[in-house]
Design a protein around this motif. Sequence first.
Motif, PDB file in Angstrom:
ATOM      1  N   ILE A 153       3.407   5.713  -5.727  1.00 26.15           N
ATOM      2  CA  ILE A 153       3.285   5.756  -7.212  1.00 26.15           C
ATOM      3  C   ILE A 153       2.178   6.995  -7.435  1.00 26.15           C
ATOM      4  O   ILE A 153       2.141   7.782  -8.204  1.00 26.15           O
ATOM      5  CB  ILE A 153       3.107   4.348  -7.651  1.00 26.15           C
ATOM      6  N   VAL A 154       1.157   6.902  -6.731  1.00 28.53           N
ATOM      7  CA  VAL A 154       0.173   8.081  -7.231  1.00 28.53           C
ATOM      8  C   VAL A 154       0.942   9.245  -6.691  1.00 28.53           C
ATOM      9  O   VAL A 154       0.281  10.226  -7.732  1.00 28.53           O
ATOM     10  CB  VAL A 154      -1.100   7.561  -5.942  1.00 28.53           C
ATOM     11  N   GLN A 214       0.827  -1.052  -0.011  1.00 28.01           N
ATOM     12  CA  GLN A 214      -0.097  -0.056  -0.024  1.00 28.01           C
ATOM     13  C   GLN A 214       0.731   1.225  -0.128  1.00 28.01           C
ATOM     14  O   GLN A 214       0.532   2.095  -0.608  1.00 28.01           O
ATOM     15  CB  GLN A 214      -0.886   0.040   1.163  1.00 28.01           C
ATOM     16  N   ILE A 232      -8.433   5.423  -8.753  1.00 25.86           N
ATOM     17  CA  ILE A 232      -8.191   4.409  -9.793  1.00 25.86           C
ATOM     18  C   ILE A 232      -7.207   3.420  -9.334  1.00 25.86           C
ATOM     19  O   ILE A 232      -7.368   2.167  -9.521  1.00 25.86           O
ATOM     20  CB  ILE A 232      -7.300   5.173 -10.879  1.00 25.86           C
ATOM     21  N   PHE A 233      -6.160   3.742  -8.575  1.00 31.73           N
ATOM     22  CA  PHE A 233      -5.407   2.853  -7.701  1.00 31.73           C
ATOM     23  C   PHE A 233      -5.848   2.179  -6.382  1.00 31.73           C
ATOM     24  O   PHE A 233      -5.257   1.609  -5.867  1.00 31.73           O
ATOM     25  CB  PHE A 233      -4.058   3.418  -7.254  1.00 31.73           C
ATOM     26  N   GLN A 243      -7.150   3.496  -3.740  1.00 31.18           N
ATOM     27  CA  GLN A 243      -6.776   4.271  -2.501  1.00 31.18           C
ATOM     28  C   GLN A 243      -7.651   5.419  -2.117  1.00 31.18           C
ATOM     29  O   GLN A 243      -7.006   6.564  -1.449  1.00 31.18           O
ATOM     30  CB  GLN A 243      -5.313   4.663  -2.557  1.00 31.18           C
ATOM     31  N   ILE A 278       2.155   1.645  -3.491  1.00 33.62           N
ATOM     32  CA  ILE A 278       1.063   2.408  -4.282  1.00 33.62           C
ATOM     33  C   ILE A 278       0.797   3.893  -4.008  1.00 33.62           C
ATOM     34  O   ILE A 278       0.618   4.609  -5.020  1.00 33.62           O
ATOM     35  CB  ILE A 278      -0.351   1.452  -4.260  1.00 33.62           C
ATOM     36  N   ILE A 292      -6.651   9.798  -9.085  1.00 32.37           N
ATOM     37  CA  ILE A 292      -5.542   8.936  -9.527  1.00 32.37           C
ATOM     38  C   ILE A 292      -5.452   8.152  -8.185  1.00 32.37           C
ATOM     39  O   ILE A 292      -5.506   6.880  -8.370  1.00 32.37           O
ATOM     40  CB  ILE A 292      -4.285   9.546  -9.776  1.00 32.37           C
ATOM     41  N   GLY A 293      -5.803   8.472  -7.113  1.00 33.78           N
ATOM     42  CA  GLY A 293      -5.714   7.674  -5.916  1.00 33.78           C
ATOM     43  C   GLY A 293      -6.756   6.667  -5.883  1.00 33.78           C
ATOM     44  O   GLY A 293      -6.647   5.527  -5.431  1.00 33.78           O
TER      45      GLY A 293
END
Length: 100
Positions: A21-22, A15, A74-75, A77, A18, A71-72
């Motif tokens: 990355i976000v 996590q 989409i991932f 989160q 991720i 974007i969070g």
Amino acid sequence: MNKLKQRWGITSNFQLIIIFIVFAITGSASAYLSKPFCVWLGITKEDFGGWFTLIRLIIIFPIYQVLLVAIGTIFGQFRFFWNFEKKMLKSMGLGFLFKE
């Protein structure tokens, strides 16, 4: 890293990766999108000189906020980034935007 995971309420290294990355994608995307937005608004370095950088940063800020949550999401989160967003805006004195 454990201190950061504890502070953010994260349990796994996956996590955390991720989330990093976000943040990376969001920062790059908001900087990239600010250029065409400035062109669309007619804001150029020639017209604004030294103020151009400040104006562009002001334009990047709301783009970044929206992209961070999008974007969070989409991932997977959304909850983390929504809470992160609220905390950040409250610390900037914009807490009135959120009812609790």
